[in-house]
Scaffold this motif. Structure first.
Motif, PDB file in Angstrom:
ATOM      1  N   MET A  34     -43.134   9.664 -44.705  1.00 10.65           N
ATOM      2  CA  MET A  34     -42.922   8.058 -45.266  1.00 10.65           C
ATOM      3  C   MET A  34     -43.369   7.806 -44.069  1.00 10.65           C
ATOM      4  SD  MET A  34     -41.777   7.865 -47.901  1.00 10.65           S
ATOM      5  CE  MET A  34     -41.620   6.613 -47.965  1.00 10.65           C
ATOM      6  N   ALA A  35     -43.654   6.203 -44.281  1.00  9.94           N
ATOM      7  CA  ALA A  35     -44.443   5.468 -42.651  1.00  9.94           C
ATOM      8  C   ALA A  35     -44.050   3.906 -43.337  1.00  9.94           C
ATOM      9  CB  ALA A  35     -45.980   5.480 -43.005  1.00  9.94           C
ATOM     10  N   SER A  51     -42.693   9.304 -40.331  1.00 14.34           N
ATOM     11  CA  SER A  51     -41.616   9.990 -40.446  1.00 14.34           C
ATOM     12  C   SER A  51     -42.421  10.900 -41.537  1.00 14.34           C
ATOM     13  CB  SER A  51     -40.183   9.470 -41.203  1.00 14.34           C
ATOM     14  OG  SER A  51     -39.549  10.975 -40.673  1.00 14.34           O
ATOM     15  N   ASN A  52     -42.695  12.120 -41.049  1.00 14.10           N
ATOM     16  CA  ASN A  52     -43.349  13.460 -40.704  1.00 14.10           C
ATOM     17  C   ASN A  52     -41.825  14.444 -41.620  1.00 14.10           C
ATOM     18  OD1 ASN A  52     -46.137  12.168 -41.294  1.00 14.10           O
ATOM     19  ND2 ASN A  52     -46.689  12.860 -39.263  1.00 14.10           N
ATOM     20  N   TRP A  53     -42.618  14.829 -42.513  1.00 16.54           N
ATOM     21  CA  TRP A  53     -41.860  16.700 -43.018  1.00 16.54           C
ATOM     22  C   TRP A  53     -42.757  17.654 -42.580  1.00 16.54           C
ATOM     23  CZ3 TRP A  53     -37.665  17.056 -45.894  1.00 16.54           C
ATOM     24  CH2 TRP A  53     -36.932  18.151 -46.044  1.00 16.54           C
ATOM     25  N   ARG A 101     -45.384   5.900 -49.038  1.00 12.05           N
ATOM     26  CA  ARG A 101     -45.426   7.576 -49.493  1.00 12.05           C
ATOM     27  C   ARG A 101     -45.979   8.491 -48.950  1.00 12.05           C
ATOM     28  NH1 ARG A 101     -42.210  11.527 -53.813  1.00 12.05           N
ATOM     29  NH2 ARG A 101     -45.021  11.384 -54.919  1.00 12.05           N
ATOM     30  N   GLY A 102     -46.458   9.063 -48.477  1.00  9.55           N
ATOM     31  CA  GLY A 102     -47.194   9.908 -47.776  1.00  9.55           C
ATOM     32  C   GLY A 102     -47.170  10.693 -48.997  1.00  9.55           C
ATOM     33  N   GLY A 115     -49.826   7.571 -50.783  1.00  5.65           N
ATOM     34  CA  GLY A 115     -50.031   6.594 -52.353  1.00  5.65           C
ATOM     35  C   GLY A 115     -49.410   6.298 -52.790  1.00  5.65           C
ATOM     36  N   TYR A 116     -47.464   5.980 -52.425  1.00  2.00           N
ATOM     37  CA  TYR A 116     -47.359   4.613 -52.867  1.00  2.00           C
ATOM     38  C   TYR A 116     -46.824   4.014 -52.218  1.00  2.00           C
ATOM     39  CZ  TYR A 116     -46.938   7.411 -56.862  1.00  2.00           C
ATOM     40  OH  TYR A 116     -47.395   8.436 -58.243  1.00  2.00           O
ATOM     41  N   TRP A 117     -47.014   2.523 -52.117  1.00  2.00           N
ATOM     42  CA  TRP A 117     -46.284   1.235 -51.384  1.00  2.00           C
ATOM     43  C   TRP A 117     -45.445   0.693 -52.038  1.00  2.00           C
ATOM     44  CZ3 TRP A 117     -48.738   0.649 -46.886  1.00  2.00           C
ATOM     45  CH2 TRP A 117     -49.928   1.573 -46.716  1.00  2.00           C
ATOM     46  N   GLY A 118     -44.460  -0.109 -51.342  1.00  2.00           N
ATOM     47  CA  GLY A 118     -43.524  -1.353 -51.862  1.00  2.00           C
ATOM     48  C   GLY A 118     -43.873  -2.359 -52.066  1.00  2.00           C
TER      49      GLY A 118
END
Length: 127
Positions: A34-35, A51-53, A101-102, A115-118
């Motif tokens: 998440m970035a 923030s990587n998982w 969201r990565g 792939g997903y953006w606000g």
């Protein structure tokens, strides 16, 4: 359908702090980077923090040089929410801030990794 919604932006003075929130619905934060990115008028969208998982550490972060030591990214996987704590804000931090969201557990500073953006939230820092 995954939705990403940012909140918490506003008008602050230089030196102030602000915390942005990013709520994800229709999907999970688990096993996804998440970035935060930002875009100032007339400029490209720039990486701010990720923030990587990691299965063992659960999260590890990386930051753009311009915000290191001032900004902090964190996540609450149970709430499907990511935060960006911004301290010691400067006028040059003024921008629309986007959460993303990565596509994978680990991602870097490139927009194509997400792939997903606000829709973004405006942060304005006055001098």
């Amino acid at each position: 359908q995954v939705q990403v919604v940012e909140s918490g932006g506003g008008l602050v003075q230089a030196g102030d702090s602000l915390r942005l929130s990013c709520a994800v619905s229709g999907g999970t934060l688990s096993r996804r980077a998440m970035a935060w990115f930002r875009q100032a008028p007339g400029k490209e969208r720039d990486f701010v923090a990720v923030s990587n998982w990691n299965e063992f550490i659960t999260s590890y972060a990386d930051y753009a040089d311009s915000v290191k030591g001032r900004f902090s990214i964190s996540r609450d996987n149970a709430k499907n929410t990511v935060y960006l704590q911004m301290n010691s804000l400067k006028p040059e931090d003024t921008a629309v801030y986007y959460c993303a969201r990565g596509n994978m557990p680990v991602a870097g500073p490139n927009v194509y990794e997400y792939g997903y953006w606000g829709q973004g939230t405006q942060v304005t820092v006055s001098s």
